[in-house]
Design an enzyme around this catalytic site. Structure first.
Site, PDB file in Angstrom:
ATOM      1  CE1 TYR A 262       7.823  -6.394  -4.515  1.00 15.45           C
ATOM      2  CE2 TYR A 262       7.516  -8.746  -4.796  1.00 15.45           C
ATOM      3  CZ  TYR A 262       7.719  -7.481  -5.332  1.00 15.45           C
ATOM      4  OH  TYR A 262       7.793  -7.310  -6.691  1.00 15.45           O
ATOM      5  CG  LEU A 269      10.291   1.906   0.470  1.00 17.77           C
ATOM      6  CD1 LEU A 269      10.290   0.569  -0.257  1.00 17.77           C
ATOM      7  CD2 LEU A 269      11.703   2.402   0.673  1.00 17.77           C
ATOM      8  CG  HIS A 270       4.701   1.720   3.301  1.00 19.79           C
ATOM      9  ND1 HIS A 270       4.258   1.727   1.998  1.00 19.79           N
ATOM     10  CD2 HIS A 270       4.173   0.611   3.877  1.00 19.79           C
ATOM     11  CE1 HIS A 270       3.480   0.674   1.799  1.00 19.79           C
ATOM     12  NE2 HIS A 270       3.410  -0.019   2.914  1.00 19.79           N
TER      13      HIS A 270
HETATM   14  P1  M7G Z   1       1.014  -2.111   2.888  1.00 18.77           P
HETATM   15  O1  M7G Z   1       2.059  -3.121   3.109  1.00 18.77           O
HETATM   16  O2  M7G Z   1       1.119  -1.261   1.653  1.00 18.77           O
HETATM   17  O3  M7G Z   1      -0.430  -2.747   2.853  1.00 18.77           O
HETATM   18  O4  M7G Z   1       0.991  -1.200   4.167  1.00 18.77           O
HETATM   19  P2  M7G Z   1      -1.212  -3.698   3.839  1.00 18.77           P
HETATM   20  O5  M7G Z   1      -0.369  -3.986   5.018  1.00 18.77           O
HETATM   21  O6  M7G Z   1      -2.461  -2.895   4.180  1.00 18.77           O
HETATM   22  O7  M7G Z   1      -1.527  -4.888   3.003  1.00 18.77           O
HETATM   23  C1  M7G Z   1       0.292  -0.006   4.205  1.00 18.77           C
HETATM   24  C2  M7G Z   1       0.105   0.365   5.652  1.00 18.77           C
HETATM   25  O8  M7G Z   1      -0.446   1.677   5.701  1.00 18.77           O
HETATM   26  C3  M7G Z   1      -0.878  -0.555   6.367  1.00 18.77           C
HETATM   27  O9  M7G Z   1      -0.289  -1.042   7.557  1.00 18.77           O
HETATM   28  C4  M7G Z   1      -2.088   0.337   6.619  1.00 18.77           C
HETATM   29  O10 M7G Z   1      -2.761   0.014   7.812  1.00 18.77           O
HETATM   30  C5  M7G Z   1      -1.479   1.724   6.659  1.00 18.77           C
HETATM   31  N1  M7G Z   1      -2.412   2.781   6.241  1.00 18.77           N
HETATM   32  C6  M7G Z   1      -3.271   2.727   5.195  1.00 18.77           C
HETATM   33  N2  M7G Z   1      -3.954   3.894   5.114  1.00 18.77           N
HETATM   34  C7  M7G Z   1      -4.950   4.182   4.110  1.00 18.77           C
HETATM   35  C8  M7G Z   1      -3.510   4.716   6.096  1.00 18.77           C
HETATM   36  C9  M7G Z   1      -3.838   6.036   6.503  1.00 18.77           C
HETATM   37  O11 M7G Z   1      -4.694   6.733   5.941  1.00 18.77           O
HETATM   38  N3  M7G Z   1      -3.133   6.521   7.573  1.00 18.77           N
HETATM   39  C10 M7G Z   1      -2.193   5.774   8.244  1.00 18.77           C
HETATM   40  N4  M7G Z   1      -1.583   6.329   9.278  1.00 18.77           N
HETATM   41  N5  M7G Z   1      -1.862   4.528   7.872  1.00 18.77           N
HETATM   42  C11 M7G Z   1      -2.517   4.003   6.820  1.00 18.77           C
END
Ligand code: M7G
Length: 338
Positions: A262, A269-270
């Site tokens: 956050y 959400l992930h």
């Molecule tokens: P976040 O908390 O929204 O952002 O997590 P942040 O940790 O980058 O600040 C998103 C997560 O998705 C991150 O751990 C990214 O490394 C991962 N991620 C982002 N993209 C664009 C991709 C993707 O194309 N494929 C996969 N498998 N993971 C991604």
């Protein structure tokens, strides 16, 4: 720890015809993408260094590709050592040594392992938007104490207007990208999710990093969670840890750090699953929220996340920072600028 099959680093950003770094989302797909034909970095023209982190052995630069429109970000990161097969991979005659100096019992060398065991994890974002550049740029950072009112008045309107494209998320959920990388999938529309290696993972168990992405659309972040989401969250916890244990030779749930960010960068959400001993980016108290704590808080109080003041970190280069600044919540006085 053993190695696992290498996670391919598939960036799914797509390229419009004419695209400089901007906040305009790319509309056309694939055709112009640098990812289709890139074989080496000779066409990359360096503009500036965004971040050079000696501790993490990570370099992030902005530039362009000679034969493509639009800004590009190249992120290079040295990988962790993999303990398995050290005899075959590292301690061989292909690992050439060059002596720097010797003194008594001490000798300093440079070692040049064979090319296939000496790779640098490389992530390329092209075309990159200004938001991407702001995300990777080393900048002064500030903490915002976000009340529900501030969320409604500043954060929510901002993210509705300016959030990153979720296309890569939908591509994963719809099997249009990274299909072969899926570790586990539960297709239930309400409680189901896809478990997939994170873009940042180099594939060794020492840096294990997977993402659980719910099938359900419309939950932006932990702010939107309430008691109706408990079955989803518990399913991700239970089925996610089980799937990781099955796939990665008994990896125990007790050695996993399972958490939300956050603010996240992407507002579908992930949940992040990382190896407990790995200091993954974004595990600090100002950003990470353990899944177990989130479940517990909601069980104690269903509306916890819509009522709580939540802290988050913002960079001075982000537009959200200027919005909080204009609102008088943040000042731009920085230690770095003094
Ligand atoms: P976040 O908390 O929204 O952002 O997590 P942040 O940790 O980058 O600040 C998103 C997560 O998705 C991150 O751990 C990214 O490394 C991962 N991620 C982002 N993209 C664009 C991709 C993707 O194309 N494929 C996969 N498998 N993971 C991604």
């Amino acid at each position: 720890m053993a190695s696992v099959e290498k996670a391919s680093d598939e960036a799914t950003y797509v390229n419009p015809k004419k695209f400089k770094s901007s906040n305009e989302e790319p509309k056309e797909s694939k055709k112009y993408s640098v990812h289709e034909s890139l074989k080496d970095l000779s066409k990359f023209q360096l503009k500036r260094v965004l971040n050079n982190n000696a501790q993490k052995k990570l370099l992030c630069v902005e530039g362009t590709f000679a034969d493509h429109d639009g800004a590009a970000i190249v992120l290079l990161e040295k990988k962790a050592f993999v303990e398995e097969k050290l005899d075959e991979h590292l301690f061989t005659e292909s690992s050439k040594l060059s002596k720097e100096f010797e003194n008594d019992v001490y000798g300093n060398y440079n070692c040049f392992p064979s090319i296939e065991h000496n790779s640098i994890k490389t992530t390329i974002i092209h075309p990159a938007m200004e938001k991407h550049i702001a995300k990777f740029e080393n900048q002064p950072i500030h903490i915002v104490e976000e009340t529900p009112k501030l969320y409604e008045e500043i954060t929510l309107p901002h993210l509705k207007k300016e959030q990153f494209s979720l296309q890569w998320v939908y591509n994963i959920l719809e099997h249009k990208a990274e299909k072969e990388r899926i570790v586990f999938e539960d297709p239930d529309p309400k409680t189901g999710f896809v478990l997939i290696p994170d873009l940042k993972w180099d594939g060794s168990l020492e840096t294990l990093y997977l993402l659980a992405i719910p099938m359900l659309k419309g939950i932006k972040s932990i702010r939107d969670l309430d008691q109706s989401h408990l079955p989803l969250l518990k399913n991700i916890r239970d089925a996610g840890t089980k799937a990781i244990s099955k796939k990665y030779s008994g990896f125990p749930a007790s050695q996993l750090r399972i958490y939300f960010h956050y603010q996240p960068s992407f507002y579908h959400l992930h949940i992040h699953f990382t190896y407990l001993k790995y200091d993954a980016p974004g595990i600090f108290t100002e950003k990470a929220h353990l899944l177990s704590t989130v479940i517990n808080n909601i069980e104690l109080m269903g509306e916890y996340y819509s009522k709580a003041t939540l802290s988050f970190v913002v960079k001075e280069s982000e537009t959200l920072f200027s919005k909080y600044q204009a609102h008088g919540v943040l000042s731009s006085q920085s230690v770095e600028k003094k």
